[in-house]
Design a protein around this motif. Structure first.
Motif, PDB file in Angstrom:
ATOM      1  N   MET A   1      29.319  35.906  38.427  1.00  0.00           N
ATOM      2  CA  MET A   1      30.514  36.732  38.578  1.00  0.00           C
ATOM      3  C   MET A   1      31.786  35.933  38.286  1.00  0.00           C
ATOM      4  O   MET A   1      32.833  36.489  38.048  1.00  0.00           O
ATOM      5  N   SER A   2      31.687  34.605  38.307  1.00  0.00           N
ATOM      6  CA  SER A   2      32.895  33.793  38.138  1.00  0.00           C
ATOM      7  C   SER A   2      33.492  33.958  36.737  1.00  0.00           C
ATOM      8  O   SER A   2      34.689  33.825  36.567  1.00  0.00           O
ATOM      9  N   GLY A   3      32.659  34.267  35.749  1.00  0.00           N
ATOM     10  CA  GLY A   3      33.161  34.459  34.394  1.00  0.00           C
ATOM     11  C   GLY A   3      34.193  35.568  34.335  1.00  0.00           C
ATOM     12  O   GLY A   3      35.262  35.416  33.748  1.00  0.00           O
ATOM     13  N   ASN A   5      35.880  36.755  36.829  1.00  0.00           N
ATOM     14  CA  ASN A   5      37.021  36.356  37.655  1.00  0.00           C
ATOM     15  C   ASN A   5      37.970  35.456  36.860  1.00  0.00           C
ATOM     16  O   ASN A   5      39.185  35.604  36.941  1.00  0.00           O
ATOM     17  N   ASP A   6      37.400  34.536  36.086  1.00  0.00           N
ATOM     18  CA  ASP A   6      38.210  33.656  35.239  1.00  0.00           C
ATOM     19  C   ASP A   6      38.963  34.466  34.188  1.00  0.00           C
ATOM     20  O   ASP A   6      40.125  34.199  33.894  1.00  0.00           O
ATOM     21  N   ASP A   9      41.754  36.333  35.921  1.00  0.00           N
ATOM     22  CA  ASP A   9      42.763  35.351  36.305  1.00  0.00           C
ATOM     23  C   ASP A   9      43.605  34.936  35.095  1.00  0.00           C
ATOM     24  O   ASP A   9      44.825  34.850  35.184  1.00  0.00           O
ATOM     25  N   GLU A  57      31.418  45.327  34.940  1.00  0.00           N
ATOM     26  CA  GLU A  57      31.660  44.049  35.591  1.00  0.00           C
ATOM     27  C   GLU A  57      33.167  43.860  35.824  1.00  0.00           C
ATOM     28  O   GLU A  57      33.595  43.426  36.889  1.00  0.00           O
ATOM     29  N   GLY A  61      35.028  43.676  39.193  1.00  0.00           N
ATOM     30  CA  GLY A  61      35.683  42.381  39.341  1.00  0.00           C
ATOM     31  C   GLY A  61      37.145  42.479  39.733  1.00  0.00           C
ATOM     32  O   GLY A  61      37.627  41.728  40.571  1.00  0.00           O
ATOM     33  N   GLU A  64      37.627  43.240  43.381  1.00  0.00           N
ATOM     34  CA  GLU A  64      37.388  42.066  44.230  1.00  0.00           C
ATOM     35  C   GLU A  64      38.518  41.052  44.087  1.00  0.00           C
ATOM     36  O   GLU A  64      38.928  40.436  45.058  1.00  0.00           O
ATOM     37  N   TYR A  65      39.014  40.935  42.853  1.00  0.00           N
ATOM     38  CA  TYR A  65      40.078  39.968  42.570  1.00  0.00           C
ATOM     39  C   TYR A  65      41.322  40.263  43.419  1.00  0.00           C
ATOM     40  O   TYR A  65      41.923  39.376  43.999  1.00  0.00           O
TER      41      TYR A  65
END
Length: 111
Positions: A1-3, A5-6, A9, A57, A61, A64-65
């Motif tokens: 999931m970090s992809g 989020n990045d 961001d 996604e 995402g 959540e962000y």
């Protein structure tokens, strides 16, 4: 999931004004996204629209962000401003233009 989020961001931090929305600024696919687009167009703020319908996604995402359950979501200079209701209330109170100018975003009819 970090992809994802990045990605979110980097969109938030690399654009002065970014709107995560359903559809595109030229073709919003939900009334709330459409309202925010109309407001941003009206005040003449330059912004980037990111279509959350492109990816489940991304749709999950962004919630959540921001820790905010609904879309659209408006970010200015890396800061989460809010969704349709908040943007509309700020606009109607004349606060949105002031807020954008204070953040260094040029708007129509503002020096």
């Amino acid at each position: 999931m970090s992809g994802i989020n990045d990605y979110i961001d980097s969109e938030v931090k690399s654009n002065d004004v970014v709107l995560f929305m359903k559809g595109t600024p030229g073709f919003p696919q939900c009334g709330f996204s459409g309202q925010v687009v109309q407001i941003l167009d009206y005040v003449g703020a330059d912004y980037k629209g990111v279509n959350v319908l492109d990816s489940a996604e991304l749709r999950q995402g962004i919630k959540e962000y921001s820790n905010w359950p609904t879309i659209p979501q408006l970010y200015v200079k890396g800061e989460f401003v809010g969704g349709c209701d908040i943007v509309r209330e700020m606009f109607q109170a004349g606060e949105l233009q002031t807020f954008l100018v204070e953040k260094g975003v040029s708007v129509k009819g503002a020096a």
